[in-house]
Design a protein around this motif. Structure first.
Motif: not given
Length: 369
Positions: A283-296, A299-306, A344-348
């Protein structure tokens, strides 16, 4: 290979556009800066060269039946001179392209398709075409300009012989004169603002570009591809190759409103019916960043490292002043309030799923038919 040029290439040079290779076309990514151009369209008006878009005519006694079979929406609902957004799908439900359909009559339709897909789309339409329907790629017969923004009508009206109030949202008038030049003028847009598309002979495009700039004065500016993308993204409008492609169905991309499964048969209907019954796995979802960084995009999306999916479009929203995005993820994680990580740059980096966070025009909220 030499890049293709639109009939407005000289204008891009004159207005000092920064030219790039865009799908084989030499087009301006910006003139005075993406953010400045973005805000110009939101606050006043912007002028876009969209002459690279493809135009395909479908004519014949069975034209209506064929366009209905070819696309997901119910084009039989269209009145003459009305416009509709739709998708063309493969038999497995993936998207060939999304397009805008102009109805002249039941025997004459004008399809506007994405630039990079024009040849592929034309081949697909020809391949499925019945013998009593004539399909013609007329892309080289047209230049296309778009004028978008809250002051678009006021500016274009100064040089138009037609009362632009008579062209309603998602309608067109094939007989408008702009600065004395015969044009087809429609009212759709790809920015989240009001605006018009002007189709005309390529040889007249430079003249009309200059006339619109002159009519607008300080209230209009040329706009490049960079702001075109940030405007469409901020308004949550889909982009082929990101939100939809041959491997992503309209139902996964939350475009089910434009897929009329209870209607006549169309290519891909059987697969999409089954997907709806089984519920899409993604499913397509909308999100906003809680941490610093711009999503492009991508980019991979993870949950609990998966890994659970990827960002389809993302970036900084100049109007909303925050980093937001769209992501295609596994259905079980797609609930509002769910937290996810954008790599983002290998960092979740944490983000939150929400809805209604994208830009909506404050007045005259409109939906397509």
């Amino acid at each position: 290979m030499e890049l293709k040029k639109t009939p407005l290439y000289a204008m891009h040079q004159k207005y000092k556009g920064k030219l790039i290779d865009f799908g084989g076309w030499e087009l301006p990514v910006q003139y005075e800066g993406i953010i400045k151009e973005h805000k110009m369209v939101r606050e006043k008006a912007g002028l876009f060269d969209v002459s690279h878009m493809g135009e395909i005519e479908v004519k014949g006694k069975a034209a209506q039946e064929y366009v209905q079979y070819l696309t997901t929406n119910n084009i039989k609902k269209l009145a003459e001179n009305q416009v509709m957004y739709a998708l063309m799908c493969y038999p497995h439900g993936g998207v060939v392209d999304d397009l805008i359909i102009y109805k002249y009559s039941e025997e004459h339709y004008f399809l506007v398709v994405n630039a990079s897909n024009t040849d592929k789309d034309f081949a697909w339409i020809k391949e499925n075409c019945p013998p009593d329907v004539m399909v013609t790629n007329v892309s080289e017969q047209y230049a296309q300009l778009a004028i978008q923004g809250p002051k678009a009508q006021e500016i274009l009206q100064k040089i138009s012989d037609t009362d632009l109030n008579t062209i309603k949202f998602f309608y067109f008038n094939p007989e408008v004169k702009i600065a004395g030049v015969p044009c087809i003028v429609s009212r759709t847009g790809y920015t989240g603002e009001d605006g018009f598309e002007v189709y005309l002979k390529p040889g007249q495009a430079g003249f009309i570009w200059e006339e619109i700039i002159k009519a607008g004065g300080q209230d209009i500016a040329p706009i490049g591809l960079g702001a075109r993308d940030s405007l469409r993204f901020e308004a949550k409008l889909p982009l082929y190759g990101q939100e939809i492609n041959q491997d992503i169905t309209p139902l996964e991309a939350k475009l089910g409103f434009f897929v009329k499964l209870d209607n006549d048969d169309f290519i891909g209907r059987k697969a999409l019916l089954k997907q709806k019954e089984d519920q899409p796995a993604r499913t397509l979802v909308e999100f906003y960043m809680l941490g610093r960084g711009i999503p492009r995009s991508h980019y991979d999306v993870e949950k609990d490292g998966q890994k659970i999916g990827w960002v389809t479009s993302g970036g900084y929203s100049p109007t909303l002043d925050k980093n937001i995005g769209l992501a295609l993820i596994a259905q079980p994680y797609g609930n509002v309030g769910e937290t996810i990580d954008i790599v983002i740059r290998d960092k979740p980096v944490p983000a939150q799923i929400d809805q209604g966070i994208f830009y909506k025009k404050k007045s005259q909220a409109r939906t397509t038919p």
